[in-house]
Write an enzyme that holds these catalytic residues in place. Structure first.
Site, short mmCIF file in Angstrom:
data_model
loop_
_atom_site.label_atom_id
_atom_site.label_comp_id
_atom_site.label_asym_id
_atom_site.label_seq_id
_atom_site.Cartn_x
_atom_site.Cartn_y
_atom_site.Cartn_z
N HIS A 73 51.82 19.02 49.72
CA HIS A 73 53.07 19.71 49.38
C HIS A 73 54.05 18.73 48.74
O HIS A 73 54.64 19.01 47.69
CB HIS A 73 53.65 20.34 50.65
N GLU A 74 54.23 17.58 49.38
CA GLU A 74 55.19 16.59 48.88
C GLU A 74 54.70 15.93 47.59
O GLU A 74 55.48 15.71 46.66
CB GLU A 74 55.51 15.55 49.96
N HIS A 77 55.43 18.06 44.63
CA HIS A 77 56.80 17.92 44.12
C HIS A 77 56.89 16.77 43.12
O HIS A 77 57.51 16.90 42.06
CB HIS A 77 57.80 17.69 45.26
#
Length: 165
Positions: A73-74, A77
């Protein structure tokens, strides 16, 4: 942070970068990773620093979910920022990286038990119910920097004198 978990986190991050490099046919710098997020957040991506910060307590309590969901998820980004620039944090570009590149559901929030990382809470009351306020909001009320109102009856919330946790 546990050395084994730290190693696994870095390996997952490198694997995600490798998938992104194949998908976008370009290279991406390997992000730095730290374990210093506090509170209820599982992780944070610092776009300009190319850095991922993770919550060490939640990571120890939920290692599999961090390795399978939070770290990708990170990283998504960071990849989204490097490919598309400034776009909505969980917008279509980010979802595309999560789903098409990493093959992972694009969930925007975690469902971890947060009792171990939750800060102090204080009981506030209006005309119809009670609310737990975080220590940050409670301190703002004490310093007269903020007032809070009930979302139902719109009356101001008043401290009952009870610390909940």
């Amino acid at each position: 942070m546990d050395i084994e978990l730290s190693y696994k986190a870095k390996q997952v991050m490198v694997d995600c970068i490798s998938l992104a490099q194949q998908a976008f046919k370009r290279s991406f710098p390997i992000p730095s990773i730290t374990f210093n997020v506090r509170g209820k957040a599982a992780g944070k991506a610092y776009l300009q620093l190319n850095q991922i910060r993770l919550n060490p307590i939640l990571f120890r309590e939920n290692p599999q979910a961090f390795l399978e969901e939070v770290i990708p998820h990170e990283v998504a980004h960071l990849i989204t920022y490097q490919v598309y620039g400034r776009v909505r944090p969980h917008g279509k570009e980010w979802r595309g990286v999560m789903e098409s590149v990493f093959g992972i559901s694009a969930n925007t929030t975690h469902r971890f038990e947060v009792t171990s990382v939750q800060g102090k809470t204080f009981e506030y009351r209006c005309g119809c119910m009670t609310y737990p306020l975080s220590i940050r909001r409670h301190n703002k009320v004490l310093r007269k920097e903020a007032t809070y109102s009930c979302q139902k009856c719109h009356q101001p919330l008043n401290f009952t004198g009870v610390q909940l946790s």
